[in-house]
Write a protein that holds these residues in place. Sequence first.
Motif, PDB file in Angstrom:
ATOM      1  N   GLU A 134       0.791  -1.313  -0.002  1.00 56.16           N
ATOM      2  CA  GLU A 134       0.004   0.019  -0.045  1.00 56.16           C
ATOM      3  C   GLU A 134       0.876   1.205  -0.201  1.00 56.16           C
ATOM      4  O   GLU A 134       0.872   2.139  -0.682  1.00 56.16           O
ATOM      5  CB  GLU A 134      -0.978  -0.058   1.200  1.00 56.16           C
ATOM      6  N   VAL A 135       1.781   1.301   0.889  1.00 57.86           N
ATOM      7  CA  VAL A 135       2.613   2.718   0.911  1.00 57.86           C
ATOM      8  C   VAL A 135       3.391   2.863  -0.357  1.00 57.86           C
ATOM      9  O   VAL A 135       3.484   4.192  -0.798  1.00 57.86           O
ATOM     10  CB  VAL A 135       3.735   2.524   2.154  1.00 57.86           C
ATOM     11  N   THR A 136       4.021   1.994  -1.059  1.00 54.21           N
ATOM     12  CA  THR A 136       4.408   1.981  -2.202  1.00 54.21           C
ATOM     13  C   THR A 136       3.684   2.873  -3.256  1.00 54.21           C
ATOM     14  O   THR A 136       3.964   3.380  -3.916  1.00 54.21           O
ATOM     15  CB  THR A 136       4.898   0.602  -2.854  1.00 54.21           C
ATOM     16  N   LYS A 159       7.463  -0.651  10.775  1.00 51.79           N
ATOM     17  CA  LYS A 159       8.106   0.228   9.741  1.00 51.79           C
ATOM     18  C   LYS A 159       8.732  -0.416   8.659  1.00 51.79           C
ATOM     19  O   LYS A 159       8.230   0.189   7.429  1.00 51.79           O
ATOM     20  CB  LYS A 159       9.062   1.055  10.407  1.00 51.79           C
ATOM     21  N   GLU A 160       9.662  -1.382   8.914  1.00 53.43           N
ATOM     22  CA  GLU A 160      10.158  -2.074   7.877  1.00 53.43           C
ATOM     23  C   GLU A 160       9.204  -2.503   6.724  1.00 53.43           C
ATOM     24  O   GLU A 160       9.268  -2.527   5.693  1.00 53.43           O
ATOM     25  CB  GLU A 160      11.143  -3.198   8.318  1.00 53.43           C
ATOM     26  N   LEU A 161       8.207  -3.387   7.564  1.00 55.72           N
ATOM     27  CA  LEU A 161       7.381  -4.172   6.538  1.00 55.72           C
ATOM     28  C   LEU A 161       6.292  -3.146   5.840  1.00 55.72           C
ATOM     29  O   LEU A 161       6.273  -3.538   4.676  1.00 55.72           O
ATOM     30  CB  LEU A 161       6.506  -5.133   7.481  1.00 55.72           C
ATOM     31  N   LEU A 162       5.896  -2.103   6.558  1.00 58.85           N
ATOM     32  CA  LEU A 162       4.873  -1.230   5.836  1.00 58.85           C
ATOM     33  C   LEU A 162       5.477  -0.412   5.110  1.00 58.85           C
ATOM     34  O   LEU A 162       5.117   0.042   3.998  1.00 58.85           O
ATOM     35  CB  LEU A 162       3.988  -0.728   6.968  1.00 58.85           C
ATOM     36  N   ILE A 163       6.524   0.428   5.130  1.00 65.85           N
ATOM     37  CA  ILE A 163       7.149   1.191   4.409  1.00 65.85           C
ATOM     38  C   ILE A 163       8.029   0.755   3.435  1.00 65.85           C
ATOM     39  O   ILE A 163       7.905   1.414   2.074  1.00 65.85           O
ATOM     40  CB  ILE A 163       8.075   2.476   5.518  1.00 65.85           C
TER      41      ILE A 163
END
Length: 249
Positions: A134-136, A159-163
């Motif tokens: 999503e964040v991508t 943060k690693e996983l989501l960002i």
Amino acid sequence: MSNVVVSTVEGPIAWVKLNRPERLNAMNGTLVAGLSEALEGAEADENIRVVILHGEGRAFCSGDDLKDLDAQTACEADTQAWVEAIQNITIQIMQSRKIVIAAVHGWCVGGALEWAINCDFRLFSENTRWFFPEVTYGLFVTGGVTALLTKQVGPQVTKELLILGERHDAKKALETGIAWKVVPDDSLLDEARQLALTIAKRPSVAVADVKRAINEGLHSSLEDAMAQETAATVRGFLTPEAQARAKEF
């Protein structure tokens, strides 16, 4: 019920299958509505003790069906309704008095991964691949994972996983605790069945009360997190840049 979600009962087990294999079970309005209806039906059946959520074909679920992006972003009201429908599945899973097992194989992406995290037990087959895209795209996550994952794996890993949104295998899911157990591909559903039958032998009221107490105690800010997610996701969906990136993907 639409055949995009198939619900069958086996003794104390409700098998709820996402059934759009031609689209890797991607989430559209019909699938989300069908899943909600299946979960509601299982909740109302006193004979059902455990729900097993799984996918037909080569994937558990590949996330939001980007072919429906134009319909999802036709206007702010439509986008709001779409995101709230996705978030409602989280509420149904986490507030259910039934134990919900996610039996995950193949691709498990975005909103579907967030639903899996909402489940009480998560079995991943060895061939599972997962990520948060999503964040991508310039969008945002749902499913309360900003609260759930932070408390489960800590803010740094979250943060690693989501960002970063990198793609991971089943081993990584086990290392982070996103997967409860990793099993051979051909034994996934049998392992889920055996776990469900074991749970079904426990006193139903005690099991339901333990689930509720743990979820309410550990995830006391779930609703606040989901409200923030909904607002951010709606904003993301309506951003031209995010729409362009999603369509390009």
